[in-house]
Design a protein around this motif. Structure first.
Motif, PDB file in Angstrom:
ATOM      1  N   VAL A 154      46.142 -72.618  65.226  1.00 40.46           N
ATOM      2  CA  VAL A 154      46.567 -73.743  66.060  1.00 40.46           C
ATOM      3  C   VAL A 154      45.444 -74.777  66.122  1.00 40.46           C
ATOM      4  O   VAL A 154      45.675 -75.984  65.951  1.00 40.46           O
ATOM      5  CB  VAL A 154      46.963 -73.271  67.479  1.00 40.46           C
ATOM      6  CG1 VAL A 154      47.253 -74.467  68.387  1.00 40.46           C
ATOM      7  CG2 VAL A 154      48.161 -72.340  67.423  1.00 40.46           C
ATOM      8  N   LEU A 155      44.217 -74.318  66.323  1.00 36.40           N
ATOM      9  CA  LEU A 155      43.079 -75.244  66.378  1.00 36.40           C
ATOM     10  C   LEU A 155      42.877 -75.956  65.042  1.00 36.40           C
ATOM     11  O   LEU A 155      42.554 -77.148  65.017  1.00 36.40           O
ATOM     12  CB  LEU A 155      41.807 -74.497  66.781  1.00 36.40           C
ATOM     13  CG  LEU A 155      41.727 -74.055  68.239  1.00 36.40           C
ATOM     14  CD1 LEU A 155      40.464 -73.234  68.466  1.00 36.40           C
ATOM     15  CD2 LEU A 155      41.788 -75.244  69.170  1.00 36.40           C
ATOM     16  N   ALA A 156      43.070 -75.240  63.936  1.00 35.50           N
ATOM     17  CA  ALA A 156      42.912 -75.867  62.614  1.00 35.50           C
ATOM     18  C   ALA A 156      43.956 -76.965  62.420  1.00 35.50           C
ATOM     19  O   ALA A 156      43.639 -78.043  61.904  1.00 35.50           O
ATOM     20  CB  ALA A 156      43.031 -74.813  61.512  1.00 35.50           C
ATOM     21  N   GLN A 157      45.197 -76.711  62.849  1.00 36.90           N
ATOM     22  CA  GLN A 157      46.239 -77.740  62.718  1.00 36.90           C
ATOM     23  C   GLN A 157      45.940 -78.923  63.633  1.00 36.90           C
ATOM     24  O   GLN A 157      46.167 -80.081  63.263  1.00 36.90           O
ATOM     25  CB  GLN A 157      47.609 -77.144  63.037  1.00 36.90           C
ATOM     26  CG  GLN A 157      48.088 -76.188  61.969  1.00 36.90           C
ATOM     27  CD  GLN A 157      49.475 -75.659  62.256  1.00 36.90           C
ATOM     28  OE1 GLN A 157      50.263 -76.261  62.984  1.00 36.90           O
ATOM     29  NE2 GLN A 157      49.791 -74.511  61.651  1.00 36.90           N
ATOM     30  N   LEU A 158      45.423 -78.641  64.806  1.00 36.23           N
ATOM     31  CA  LEU A 158      45.024 -79.713  65.726  1.00 36.23           C
ATOM     32  C   LEU A 158      43.914 -80.555  65.093  1.00 36.23           C
ATOM     33  O   LEU A 158      43.978 -81.791  65.094  1.00 36.23           O
ATOM     34  CB  LEU A 158      44.553 -79.104  67.054  1.00 36.23           C
ATOM     35  CG  LEU A 158      44.078 -80.061  68.135  1.00 36.23           C
ATOM     36  CD1 LEU A 158      45.233 -80.944  68.603  1.00 36.23           C
ATOM     37  CD2 LEU A 158      43.496 -79.286  69.301  1.00 36.23           C
ATOM     38  N   ILE A 162      43.454 -84.988  64.048  1.00 40.51           N
ATOM     39  CA  ILE A 162      42.571 -85.838  64.865  1.00 40.51           C
ATOM     40  C   ILE A 162      42.250 -87.131  64.121  1.00 40.51           C
ATOM     41  O   ILE A 162      41.980 -87.126  62.925  1.00 40.51           O
ATOM     42  CB  ILE A 162      41.252 -85.101  65.197  1.00 40.51           C
ATOM     43  CG1 ILE A 162      41.524 -83.908  66.106  1.00 40.51           C
ATOM     44  CG2 ILE A 162      40.247 -86.054  65.860  1.00 40.51           C
ATOM     45  CD1 ILE A 162      40.281 -83.066  66.371  1.00 40.51           C
ATOM     46  N   ARG A 163      42.323 -88.240  64.859  1.00 43.60           N
ATOM     47  CA  ARG A 163      41.931 -89.536  64.316  1.00 43.60           C
ATOM     48  C   ARG A 163      40.915 -90.155  65.265  1.00 43.60           C
ATOM     49  O   ARG A 163      40.916 -89.894  66.464  1.00 43.60           O
ATOM     50  CB  ARG A 163      43.156 -90.455  64.232  1.00 43.60           C
ATOM     51  CG  ARG A 163      44.156 -90.084  63.175  1.00 43.60           C
ATOM     52  CD  ARG A 163      45.195 -91.183  62.983  1.00 43.60           C
ATOM     53  NE  ARG A 163      45.539 -91.907  64.199  1.00 43.60           N
ATOM     54  CZ  ARG A 163      46.608 -91.644  64.980  1.00 43.60           C
ATOM     55  NH1 ARG A 163      47.438 -90.699  64.661  1.00 43.60           N
ATOM     56  NH2 ARG A 163      46.833 -92.360  66.060  1.00 43.60           N
ATOM     57  N   MET A 164      40.048 -90.998  64.703  1.00 46.93           N
ATOM     58  CA  MET A 164      39.069 -91.704  65.514  1.00 46.93           C
ATOM     59  C   MET A 164      39.362 -93.191  65.404  1.00 46.93           C
ATOM     60  O   MET A 164      39.510 -93.709  64.304  1.00 46.93           O
ATOM     61  CB  MET A 164      37.644 -91.409  65.021  1.00 46.93           C
ATOM     62  CG  MET A 164      36.585 -92.003  65.929  1.00 46.93           C
ATOM     63  SD  MET A 164      34.870 -91.808  65.366  1.00 46.93           S
ATOM     64  CE  MET A 164      34.748 -90.116  64.957  1.00 46.93           C
ATOM     65  N   ASP A 165      39.439 -93.854  66.542  1.00 46.40           N
ATOM     66  CA  ASP A 165      39.682 -95.297  66.484  1.00 46.40           C
ATOM     67  C   ASP A 165      38.360 -96.046  66.387  1.00 46.40           C
ATOM     68  O   ASP A 165      37.289 -95.440  66.310  1.00 46.40           O
ATOM     69  CB  ASP A 165      40.539 -95.755  67.681  1.00 46.40           C
ATOM     70  CG  ASP A 165      39.841 -95.607  69.017  1.00 46.40           C
ATOM     71  OD1 ASP A 165      38.596 -95.442  69.035  1.00 46.40           O
ATOM     72  OD2 ASP A 165      40.523 -95.671  70.056  1.00 46.40           O
ATOM     73  N   LEU A 170      38.782 -90.255  70.208  1.00 41.86           N
ATOM     74  CA  LEU A 170      39.586 -89.337  69.403  1.00 41.86           C
ATOM     75  C   LEU A 170      40.996 -89.273  69.968  1.00 41.86           C
ATOM     76  O   LEU A 170      41.187 -89.200  71.174  1.00 41.86           O
ATOM     77  CB  LEU A 170      38.967 -87.933  69.425  1.00 41.86           C
ATOM     78  CG  LEU A 170      37.535 -87.814  68.909  1.00 41.86           C
ATOM     79  CD1 LEU A 170      37.043 -86.381  69.051  1.00 41.86           C
ATOM     80  CD2 LEU A 170      37.451 -88.253  67.468  1.00 41.86           C
ATOM     81  N   THR A 171      41.971 -89.285  69.058  1.00 44.22           N
ATOM     82  CA  THR A 171      43.373 -89.162  69.486  1.00 44.22           C
ATOM     83  C   THR A 171      44.087 -88.199  68.548  1.00 44.22           C
ATOM     84  O   THR A 171      43.717 -88.028  67.385  1.00 44.22           O
ATOM     85  CB  THR A 171      44.094 -90.523  69.441  1.00 44.22           C
ATOM     86  OG1 THR A 171      44.072 -91.005  68.095  1.00 44.22           O
ATOM     87  CG2 THR A 171      43.470 -91.534  70.375  1.00 44.22           C
TER      88      THR A 171
END
Length: 178
Positions: A154-158, A162-165, A170-171
């Motif tokens: 689950v953490l790997a898929q999360l 992740i994107r950084m603006d 982080l979003t």
């Protein structure tokens, strides 16, 4: 990667092309002499006295034994077939050995390329331990149980989402673990 026989067969095919019966006989004589010399050198030189960059006398002796055998094979083949000149492409056994060497070489190169890719992939991977507080840990376990995944999955898929603006925030968009 190559045995002394492989090296000898390749060298004889390369050096023997276009040689006459007499020239091949000369190569047999030379190989016999070099075999004898390297065998004597092997007996005369102790292994512990060699430097790291010096060629191993045992390897050199093995190479000349193999070359002598291969030159004798070529001389015998030329005599049996009545060839005035040696043409490697006419030598069925030598050609089969050459194809086998090429196949083994290609296989070795492919294995090496796969190994390099695996090493690069391993360098690009990140393995880490994450310590979560009890509340976050319970939520993660509950999500993992509902999805049939391990908490690490689950953490790997999360992490994949992740994107950084531009501001460094982080979003993660809403997603369903699978």
């Amino acid at each position: 990667m190559w045995s002394a026989e492989d090296v000898a067969r390749s060298a004889v095919r390369r050096q023997g092309e276009g040689l006459s019966v007499e020239q091949v006989a000369g190569k047999v004589t030379e190989a016999q002499r070099r075999e004898r010399e390297t065998q004597q050198q092997l007996l005369d030189s102790p292994a512990e006295g060699r430097g790291r960059d010096e060629e191993d006398p045992a390897d050199l002796a093995d190479q000349w034994v193999a070359r002598h055998a291969e030159w004798r094979r070529v001389a015998s083949l030329m005599s049996e077939q009545g060839w005035p000149l040696y043409r490697p492409e006419q030598d069925g056994q030598g050609s089969a050995w050459a194809r086998d060497r090429d196949t083994r070489r290609q296989d070795a190169l492919a294995r090496h390329a796969r190994w390099q890719k695996e090493r690069q992939d391993a360098r690009d991977e990140l393995k880490t331990q994450v310590w979560l507080n009890a509340d976050a840990s319970r939520r993660l376990r509950a999500i993992a149980d509902r999805t049939g995944l391990q908490p690490e999955q689950v953490l790997a898929q999360l992490a994949d989402r992740i994107r950084m603006d531009d501001t460094g925030a982080l979003t993660v968009d809403t997603f369903t673990p699978h």
